[in-house]
Scaffold this motif. Structure first.
Motif, PDB file in Angstrom:
ATOM      1  N   GLN A   1      -3.165  -2.654  -0.929  1.00  0.00           N
ATOM      2  CA  GLN A   1      -3.619  -3.645   0.039  1.00  0.00           C
ATOM      3  C   GLN A   1      -2.964  -4.975  -0.261  1.00  0.00           C
ATOM      4  O   GLN A   1      -3.156  -5.532  -1.349  1.00  0.00           O
TER       5      GLN A   1
ATOM      6  N   GLY B   1      -4.489 -10.107   3.454  1.00  0.00           N
ATOM      7  CA  GLY B   1      -4.571 -10.208   4.898  1.00  0.00           C
ATOM      8  C   GLY B   1      -4.220  -8.941   5.649  1.00  0.00           C
ATOM      9  O   GLY B   1      -4.173  -8.947   6.884  1.00  0.00           O
ATOM     10  N   LYS B   2      -3.995  -7.858   4.923  1.00  0.00           N
ATOM     11  CA  LYS B   2      -3.621  -6.602   5.579  1.00  0.00           C
ATOM     12  C   LYS B   2      -4.634  -5.512   5.260  1.00  0.00           C
ATOM     13  O   LYS B   2      -5.402  -5.598   4.309  1.00  0.00           O
ATOM     14  N   GLU B   3      -4.572  -4.449   6.061  1.00  0.00           N
ATOM     15  CA  GLU B   3      -5.432  -3.292   5.838  1.00  0.00           C
ATOM     16  C   GLU B   3      -4.989  -2.524   4.594  1.00  0.00           C
ATOM     17  O   GLU B   3      -3.810  -2.533   4.228  1.00  0.00           O
ATOM     18  N   ARG B   4      -5.948  -1.854   3.961  1.00  0.00           N
ATOM     19  CA  ARG B   4      -5.604  -0.969   2.853  1.00  0.00           C
ATOM     20  C   ARG B   4      -4.893   0.261   3.429  1.00  0.00           C
ATOM     21  O   ARG B   4      -5.375   0.869   4.382  1.00  0.00           O
ATOM     22  N   GLU B   5      -3.755   0.596   2.846  1.00  0.00           N
ATOM     23  CA  GLU B   5      -2.945   1.687   3.377  1.00  0.00           C
ATOM     24  C   GLU B   5      -2.635   2.700   2.285  1.00  0.00           C
ATOM     25  O   GLU B   5      -2.525   2.358   1.102  1.00  0.00           O
TER      26      GLU B   5
ATOM     27  N   GLU C   1       8.001  -6.467  -0.517  1.00  0.00           N
ATOM     28  CA  GLU C   1       6.962  -5.950   0.387  1.00  0.00           C
ATOM     29  C   GLU C   1       6.063  -4.897  -0.260  1.00  0.00           C
ATOM     30  O   GLU C   1       5.073  -4.477   0.342  1.00  0.00           O
TER      31      GLU C   1
END
Length: 125
Positions: free
Chosen positions: A39, A42-46, A89
Motif C-alpha cells: 500500500q 493515498g492508494k488502495e492496498r494491492e 513506484e
C-alpha cells in the motif's frame, strides 16, 4: 491465535534488492493461500504475489512480474518475497497475509483473514 510477523523492509536505491520475510506463529497442516500486498500513501492496498502452501499456485501482479519472487520454507514456517530491480513506484508498506482454503487462491484482500503488521519499503531514484 495464528499470527504473521513480516520483516525485511528498508531503503534502497532504484535497481537494488530486498528480501521480505513472513514468519507464521505455528505450523498447520491446513492448506493456505499466502500473499504479499502493498500500500502506497493515498492508494488502495494491492496484491503483489500469491502462493499456495501445497505448491499448487503461484502468481504475480503484472507490475512485478519478472522482478519479484515469492517462495516459502515450510520447515521454517516462513514465506519470502525477493524484490529485485526495484523502482521508486515499488515504494510502500508491504504486508503478508493468509487464509485457509482448499479452493483456488484469489487475489482479493477481503479473503485474507490473517495479516502481518507491515514492513516499509522505500526506493529512491
Amino acid at each position: 491465535q495464528w499470527r504473521l510477523v513480516d520483516s525485511g523492509g528498508g531503503s534502497v536505491q532504484a535497481g537494488g534488492s530486498l528480501r521480505l520475510s513472513c514468519l507464521t506463529s505455528e505450523r498447520t497442516s491446513a492448506r493456505r493461500c499466502m500473499a504479499w500486498f502493498r500500500q502506497a500513501p493515498g492508494k488502495e492496498r494491492e496484491v503483489v504475489a500469491v502462493i499456495a502452501t501445497d505448491g499448487s499456485h503461484t502468481s504475480y501482479a503484472d507490475p512485478v512480474k519478472g522482478r519479484f519472487t515469492i517462495s516459502q520454507d515450510n520447515a521454517k514456517n516462513t514465506m519470502y518475497l525477493q524484490l529485485d530491480s526495484l523502482r521508486p513506484e515499488d515504494t510502500g508498506m508491504y504486508y503478508c497475509a493468509a487464509y485457509i482454503t482448499y479452493y483456488d487462491c484469489i487475489h482479493d484482500k477481503v479473503a485474507y483473514l490473517y495479516w502481518g503488521q507491515g514492513t516499509q519499503v522505500t526506493v529512491s531514484s
